[in-house]
Design an enzyme around this catalytic site. Sequence first.
Site, PDB file in Angstrom:
ATOM      1  CD  GLU A  86      -0.086  -1.508   3.007  1.00 21.35           C
ATOM      2  OE1 GLU A  86       0.318  -1.714   4.155  1.00 21.35           O
ATOM      3  OE2 GLU A  86      -0.335  -2.409   2.199  1.00 21.35           O
ATOM      4  CG  ASP A 138      21.758  17.953 -34.479  1.00 19.91           C
ATOM      5  OD1 ASP A 138      22.586  17.345 -35.188  1.00 19.91           O
ATOM      6  OD2 ASP A 138      21.147  18.963 -34.841  1.00 19.91           O
ATOM      7  CG  ASP A 197      19.533  23.116 -29.573  1.00 23.74           C
ATOM      8  OD1 ASP A 197      19.243  22.602 -30.678  1.00 23.74           O
ATOM      9  OD2 ASP A 197      20.626  23.681 -29.371  1.00 23.74           O
ATOM     10  CG  ASP A 206      16.208  19.044 -32.488  1.00 20.69           C
ATOM     11  OD1 ASP A 206      16.541  18.272 -33.407  1.00 20.69           O
ATOM     12  OD2 ASP A 206      16.966  19.907 -32.017  1.00 20.69           O
ATOM     13  CG  ASN A 248       0.048  -5.387   7.190  1.00 18.63           C
ATOM     14  OD1 ASN A 248       1.023  -6.128   7.132  1.00 18.63           O
ATOM     15  ND2 ASN A 248      -1.163  -5.767   6.823  1.00 18.63           N
ATOM     16  CG  ASP A 307       2.337  -0.003   5.573  1.00 25.41           C
ATOM     17  OD1 ASP A 307       2.920  -0.821   4.837  1.00 25.41           O
ATOM     18  OD2 ASP A 307       1.102   0.013   5.755  1.00 25.41           O
TER      19      ASP A 307
END
Length: 925
Positions: free
Chosen positions: A348, A391, A662, A666, A755, A759
């Site tokens: 959870e 590039d 840039d 592109d 739990n 947790d």
Amino acid sequence: MSSVPEGSAAAGSGRTAPGTPASVTPFPAIDASGKGAPPAIVGTDPATADAPPGAGPGSPQMKTSLQILRSLDTGPRGLVEARAEERLAHFGENVLPAWRPVPWPQRFIRSLRDPFTSVLLCLGLVSAVVSAWGTACVILALVAVSCLLRSTEEHRADRSTAALRELVATTATAVRRTSSDAASREREIPVADLVPGDVIRLGPGDLVPADVQVLRAGGLTVHQSALTGESAPVAKHPLDASDPVLARAGPFAQPQLCFQGSSVTSGSGTAVIVATGGATRFAAAHDGRARQRGVSAFDRSVQGISWTLIRFMLLTPPLVLMANAALRGRGLETLPFAVAVAVGLTPEMLPVIVTTALARGAARLARTSGVIVKRLPALHDLGAVDVLCLDKTGTLTEDRPVVEAAVDGSDLPDPGVLRWAALSALWTLKLAELPAPDALDEAVLDAAEEAEEWGSAAAYEGVAALPFDPVRRVATAVLRRPGRPGVHTLVTKGAVEAVLERCALDEGERKRLLALAARKAESGLRLLAVARADRPARPGTYTPADERGLTFVGLVALRDVPAPSAADALDVLARRGVTVKVLTGDHPGTAARACEDLGLRTEAAGGYGAVVTAELVDTLSDAELARVADRATVFARCTPEHKARIVSALRAAGHTTGFLGDGVNDLPALHAADVGICPRNAVDVAREAADVVLAEKDLTAIDRAVLAGRHSNGNIATYLRITLSSNLGNVIAMLTAGLMLPFLPMLPAQVLVQNLCFDAAQLAFAFDRPAASALHRPTVLRSRDFLRFITGFGLLNAAADLATFGVLALALHNPAGTGGEAAFHAGWFTENLLTQALVMVLLRTGRSAAERRAGGPLRAAAAGLAVVGVLLPLTPLGPLLGMSALPPLYYLLLGSVLGLYAVGLTAARRRYERRRTAGAESKRA
């Protein structure tokens, strides 16, 4: 260049454009108070009076420049600041409604849509229906905590991202005045502050910030594919008179109108804003959906695993009920226990851990490297990237090439060639009002400044200019030469093929010059051809039709200078498992030369050669292109569409791709990649499209961003492996023990408190330092390997739990009694938390002994979990939860079980790591 409409000459520039009369008809001025008429279109329908001008049925599509300025109560000198503030308050910010921040309460409610949170909520409601109020309260508390933490972290991340985006916020150049009598001046202001009536400047690469009407243009073309889908740029120019034919055309066919969502590809212009924010056509057409992105590969992996586990979790309650009914004759009284077991299988905290890890990674990147992650899930994909496309210019090489030589048609040095090229660059820059010279022009101008004859350039006078555009591939300046009063000289420079087409040459001479250029290009040089022609002076405007019958002057050869950090950065990326692909519009020889200088191998791709050209890409099917792109390194002569298609082919081949760009060209590839990356100084439209913005265009910055992504992904992957394997083992053990014992092995409240403790400890995963091995290769969660891990280690954990069952039977002798049940519950509660703490420490996959011994949040959380497991049954809270104190013999026997479990866990982890490493090496081989 289009002349300025009457009354709009040199709007806000303080000078008169060439060919424009010096005296112009004045526009109606705003009164001295700066208030004037209310901000509504003069003469429009009252029903649309409150709408920004240009929107709705009253749209002034066919008004001339003079008419539109008058109707907007503005002029070529721009708005008065006070008037602009009034309009901003009236119309609101220039922001699309769908892009506004999500309110915190709405974000909290939206957290319930997470699959695990939704299932937890259903389980809590089921518990309430069967009157298991304690179980229902604990489950609903888990749901509330999960939603609270998730929405809080996302809210903080959004606030941090919004603050960071101010560093790269899109701005526009607006013409404004402090008062009605003051001189106008150009200002860079945030796009959100633009209002109808603002006069703005547009240049190459600019986003069109709102719906505008062009007042003046010089070679202005825009891409409006976001609205129309057409890929070719569209020419725009002012409307000097109404045209009945254009009036019947659609709004996107109007040459004087540009719309938000389009971008300037070439040329420059001045425009007035007619609609902003939600009144723009982009807002009406896209309704915010244009910014939505598809699910990344990493998200798909996590979701696939999550839904598999959810199915198992939903099957658990009916299986527990049926088994207890068949073997123990129990009925619905076991439903709370069945629901608690299902909750025990649920990770959870997954949404909280993911959000926290990503938000911390993004904040750390911004703080230490100046890298801004605009979309948090993009940090997932950065860690999973195994192919980086980019590039060449500005990344592998410096943005500014240097002039190698200037030669005539016989390949002999000729300084005059450089002089004519520099004159063309200088006057095109000045007369076309370009914001800055491009890299080639700047190199030519720098080289000319060092030449002795450059001082004579001051004697030349510019007359007109035709700026470069991607269709013509040339730029032309018209000059008045000293001592030639009746003559205008056209100087054209640009791509060799395009210039030679415009020269008066016979076919043989043209082929010879093309062959000369080809030989130079194959050696890795970039070429500009220069030509000129003398024409009788005339007062009219010049057009591309005048670029004919030219005399060839010569070639300017330039070479790229490798970026200082590029070679080292490429080597580091290769060691990290990231393959670099170069996608460039340059000549194949130029691209290959730059890559070889940097040590980037350009191997042949399936018999297609070391460099794949765009012409070859056009002949390949998508499947063939995927195979070629997987092996090739360099792609030359690429258009924007080629770049996008290559990136898509790599994704189809199973790669997680990043693209660094840039420029306007592109954009398609930035959208096609898993992660779009651009530097902070990129054009506005590229910054808007990118997911990640770098402080500078540097591969070293990308390496740091990739490491940050892998850091976050490593913590998330570790959390999933440890949590799910431990949860699976506990569920298997509880189901087995539940069928063997005459009572429930753990009460529902005990399961849920366990739990909650686990947790709380799991939050430490978001703050942990991942293993060094997690940073050496892309972090990808593969469902099959992941499920194999949690199944194997889950069974090992179940074996330890069942061994504890034997220890409890031996230590308690008679666990079936009333006191024995409470002691049994306490013993198993303690063992579960201790084994989970042990798992947190020992299953940090891939860590060396030194790393495992190092302190950190995870070790502290595991220690805290162990302390709670030992001490809680001994506190006053223990009896309230149905637990009692345990005999000392139990702790002695439990220590032996945990020792054996640690040995088995360590051996299994080492075996798993060896097999994983061997599999990765065989895959690379």
